[in-house]
Design an enzyme around this catalytic site. Sequence first.
Site, PDB file in Angstrom:
ATOM      1  N   VAL A 271     -10.078   0.796   6.158  1.00 38.37           N
ATOM      2  CA  VAL A 271      -9.472   1.088   7.304  1.00 38.37           C
ATOM      3  C   VAL A 271      -8.004   0.916   6.909  1.00 38.37           C
ATOM      4  O   VAL A 271      -7.576  -0.127   6.221  1.00 38.37           O
ATOM      5  CB  VAL A 271      -9.711   0.010   8.434  1.00 38.37           C
ATOM      6  CG1 VAL A 271      -8.536   0.591   9.479  1.00 38.37           C
ATOM      7  CG2 VAL A 271     -10.956   0.216   8.973  1.00 38.37           C
ATOM      8  N   CYS A 272      -7.138   1.919   7.283  1.00 37.09           N
ATOM      9  CA  CYS A 272      -5.772   1.690   6.536  1.00 37.09           C
ATOM     10  C   CYS A 272      -4.809   1.697   7.972  1.00 37.09           C
ATOM     11  O   CYS A 272      -4.604   2.794   8.589  1.00 37.09           O
ATOM     12  CB  CYS A 272      -5.346   2.898   5.663  1.00 37.09           C
ATOM     13  SG  CYS A 272      -3.533   3.099   5.576  1.00 37.09           S
ATOM     14  N   ILE A 273      -4.438   0.649   8.521  1.00 39.22           N
ATOM     15  CA  ILE A 273      -3.559   0.592   9.578  1.00 39.22           C
ATOM     16  C   ILE A 273      -2.571  -0.461   9.152  1.00 39.22           C
ATOM     17  O   ILE A 273      -2.529  -1.412   8.397  1.00 39.22           O
ATOM     18  CB  ILE A 273      -3.949  -0.047  10.945  1.00 39.22           C
ATOM     19  CG1 ILE A 273      -4.983  -1.113  10.804  1.00 39.22           C
ATOM     20  CG2 ILE A 273      -4.917   1.293  11.471  1.00 39.22           C
ATOM     21  CD1 ILE A 273      -5.470  -1.719  12.129  1.00 39.22           C
TER      22      ILE A 273
ATOM     23  N   ASN B 214      -7.251   7.755   9.665  1.00 42.73           N
ATOM     24  CA  ASN B 214      -6.633   6.568   9.177  1.00 42.73           C
ATOM     25  C   ASN B 214      -7.983   5.810   8.273  1.00 42.73           C
ATOM     26  O   ASN B 214      -7.781   4.394   8.008  1.00 42.73           O
ATOM     27  CB  ASN B 214      -5.959   6.091  10.015  1.00 42.73           C
ATOM     28  CG  ASN B 214      -5.144   6.626  10.764  1.00 42.73           C
ATOM     29  OD1 ASN B 214      -5.173   6.975  12.017  1.00 42.73           O
ATOM     30  ND2 ASN B 214      -3.924   6.825  10.038  1.00 42.73           N
TER      31      ASN B 214
END
Lengths: 166, 534
Positions: free
Chosen positions: A88-90, A81
């Site tokens: 950061v990809c959340i 992720n």
Amino acid sequence: MASQASLLLQKQLKDLCKNPVDGFSAGLVDETNIFEWSVTIIGPPDTLYEGGFFNAIMSFPSNYPNSPPSVKFTSEIWHPNVYPDGRVCISILHPPGDDPNGYELASERWTPVHTVESIVLSIISMLSGPNDESPANVEAAKMWRENREEFRKKVGRCVRKSQEML
Amino acid sequence: MDSGDDIHDANDIESLNEDIESLNDNYDNYDDDAAAADYFDDDDDDDTHPAKSRRIEQSFTILKESDIRQRQEDDIRRVAAVPSIPHGAASILLCHYNWSVSRVNDAWFADEHEVRRTVGLLEKPVYDNPADAKELTCGICFEAYPLSEIETASCGHPFCFSCWGGYIGTSINDGPGCLLLRCPESACGAAVDQDMINLLASGEDKDKYDRYLLRSYIEDNKKTKWCPAPGCEHAVNFDPTGTGKDYDVSCLCSYSFCWNCTEESHRSVDCGTVSKWILKNSSESENVTWILAKTKPCPECKRPIEKNHGCMHMTCSQPCRFEFCWICLGAWRKHGGSCNRYESGEQNETEKRREMAKKSLEKYTHYYKRWASNQSSRQKAVADLQEMQSVHMKNLGDSQRQTELELKFITEAWLQIVECRRVLKWTYAYGYYLPDNEQAKKKFFEYLQGEAESGLERLHHCAEKVIQVFLSDDPPSPSEEFNDFRKKLTELTNVTRNYFENLVKALENVHDGNPCDLDKRPWGAGAMMNEMKE
């Protein structure tokens, strides 16, 4: 608007200094700019990231908290992720109107109640349990699924590197 | 129109009328089709009846903004008639159920609990603020505020006015998603209704929200659409239970369009044909057809080559450089300069394909040319009509001492021309897709189309050219001449209208799924075919 954002960020910085939270430390990149934070996240125990010290920059928009900050690791990190460039990809960092495909529930996305603390805690939880369904780093997700041993080694190298950088 | 056609010949018009009469006679044997009989009765009417449409009853309503607001408010009130649903909640429910009152009611009475959960209308707060508290902490800025400066949705999560304002404003500026706004608390789904928006948002944001709500009423509602004409702000409510297959809608802005596909009106031709035709006109596939028809592929590298002059000895361009004969496509080396000997079965697949492609391109060009000319002719007619109304009518009224009402026949003629050009245009798209193997149908269609077209040309000529003498700088004084002109133009208008109604009806009956219908039309094929032979 900007003053509301900076007041709120100042408040949070003061709170975090007074009552530090386990698992990370936070401060400003440059004392004169309240919108750029530098955080160090400690690899959570009993995970592949245990023992690592991962640095990241949080950049807040002027209309925070109505829009989310972006978070980018400056330490090398191998995770499904996290984009290869460290972003950061959340889901909680995505604005509510941002997901045309409807992969994420609106309730999982950004809302102004989130704080530096709740964001970092989300990142720590991401380190403990990667979500390989919508990966930012496809190669890492593939390795996580198909070759856990190789994945473990690769993360181990990142952990050691982060310790050397201290 | 060919200037050779003699429009002044009164016999011509009479013979046209006879044609119609004879059709009429033929038709009288079939009295059961009342609506159609009605329509033929028009023939016997005098000159003065308006250019009326065959439509019996409008199946649509044009809505101005005030109408839209009124209807929206009425629908909200109908939902809010249920005692447990306040006004704001009714609006949110309707948003979720595409503004269908019956769907809201069905869902609500089937499972109120589930509807409340998905839409976010909580019965009681999930977050309990201390009952005796004088101050509450805002969940966003973490400052304490007196109760009077804190607002909550049905869930009870407390936020201060300023944080609510920022949250709502951000959402409104993100687009129509703001209509389904929820409480900011993460994972809390409580809905934020318009009453809260009006209490907490800035004036500008309130207006935007209001706009989105209005748009949603039209755009998310299956029975309404915006008029697609640029700059037009009217909407159309369409009742599909009305006349069945007539989708033509005319907005107050004068634009006519098809309710079903929102392309411009194309009555007589179905939406499928129209969209196929539009796609065909715009698509690259026609380029490909051209390449196939006009070029041959290099036998070695297969790149298309257009031969523009010179001898049959071809040399492909860099880097291929293959040398071959243009006629037989054999290698020039083996060929030795002649391929004159006939060998049976030599024409290969490519050759045949090219032949076919060429024919198909010619066919398309034929229909496209006529489609496009009628299109531009219609646009010109619209402009001419406007000029007629804004400039010439007054002069004509002065020079011929005619009242506005007495000159109405000219406007009617032009309106008829505009309408006929549109119908005629689309019959060319229809003709293009008519299967080659249905010869009888094709012949009959082309006969009707031909009749309609020549009628229209006569009318257009009369309205455009014959009138000129009365528009000149030195017009003849009021006279019999002008009365003759009036008679002629009015008759041509009626005759042309009839021809086009025939054409439209014939085509629409084919759409009903009975392809043999064309031959069975009571007034139809038999009689007409006989006339054709005469």
